[in-house]
Design a protein around this motif. Structure first.
Motif, PDB file in Angstrom:
ATOM      1  N   GLY A  66       0.811  -1.215   0.000  1.00 32.58           N
ATOM      2  CA  GLY A  66       0.000   0.000   0.000  1.00 32.58           C
ATOM      3  C   GLY A  66       0.840   1.258   0.000  1.00 32.58           C
ATOM      4  O   GLY A  66       2.004   1.272   0.398  1.00 32.58           O
ATOM      5  N   TRP A  67       0.214   2.340  -0.442  1.00 29.77           N
ATOM      6  CA  TRP A  67       0.922   3.618  -0.589  1.00 29.77           C
ATOM      7  C   TRP A  67       1.385   4.164   0.750  1.00 29.77           C
ATOM      8  O   TRP A  67       2.357   4.909   0.824  1.00 29.77           O
ATOM      9  CB  TRP A  67       0.031   4.635  -1.295  1.00 29.77           C
ATOM     10  N   GLU A  68       0.695   3.816   1.842  1.00 25.31           N
ATOM     11  CA  GLU A  68       1.073   4.364   3.151  1.00 25.31           C
ATOM     12  C   GLU A  68       2.437   3.846   3.619  1.00 25.31           C
ATOM     13  O   GLU A  68       3.046   4.398   4.532  1.00 25.31           O
ATOM     14  CB  GLU A  68      -0.001   4.061   4.200  1.00 25.31           C
ATOM     15  N   ASN A  69       2.962   2.785   2.997  1.00 27.61           N
ATOM     16  CA  ASN A  69       4.275   2.245   3.345  1.00 27.61           C
ATOM     17  C   ASN A  69       5.370   2.678   2.371  1.00 27.61           C
ATOM     18  O   ASN A  69       6.473   2.160   2.414  1.00 27.61           O
ATOM     19  CB  ASN A  69       4.213   0.718   3.413  1.00 27.61           C
ATOM     20  N   GLU A  70       5.041   3.620   1.499  1.00 26.89           N
ATOM     21  CA  GLU A  70       6.029   4.116   0.542  1.00 26.89           C
ATOM     22  C   GLU A  70       7.133   4.853   1.296  1.00 26.89           C
ATOM     23  O   GLU A  70       6.859   5.655   2.181  1.00 26.89           O
ATOM     24  CB  GLU A  70       5.353   5.074  -0.444  1.00 26.89           C
ATOM     25  N   GLY A  72       9.865   7.556   2.329  1.00 25.70           N
ATOM     26  CA  GLY A  72       9.901   9.000   2.138  1.00 25.70           C
ATOM     27  C   GLY A  72      11.100   9.433   1.311  1.00 25.70           C
ATOM     28  O   GLY A  72      12.011   8.659   1.048  1.00 25.70           O
TER      29      GLY A  72
END
Length: 89
Positions: A66-70, A72
């Motif tokens: 998921g995108w929330e684990n991309e 930084g």
């Protein structure tokens, strides 16, 4: 045909491969092999080198995470030297 004995190794089982089989497969201790069971036969093949997972597998893993684990962005500081990139061109 060579017969080998199955031995207990921890919670698993193991067989010793004769030197002739190791030589014929160009295997050394520590190498990885692919094991396939097909029609009552066990097939060992030297594992093929895989540098990175295939693209579809990498995309599927990104979707799973998921995108929330991309990760930084990293601020490496100002450009300096030959890696300088001009945003004005």
């Amino acid at each position: 045909m060579t017969q080998v004995t199955i031995c207990k190794w921890g919670n698993s089982s193991a067989i010793k491969l004769p030197k002739a089989a190791m030589n014929e497969l160009s295997l050394a201790n520590g190498d990885t092999v692919d094991l396939t069971v097909s029609n009552g036969q066990v097939i060992l093949e030297k594992a093929r080198l895989q540098l990175a997972p295939p693209l579809p597998e990498m995309i599927a893993e990104m979707d799973r995470l998921g995108w929330e684990n991309e990760p930084g962005s990293v601020d490496w500081g100002p450009d300096a030297g030959s890696e300088r990139i001009s945003d004005r061109d």
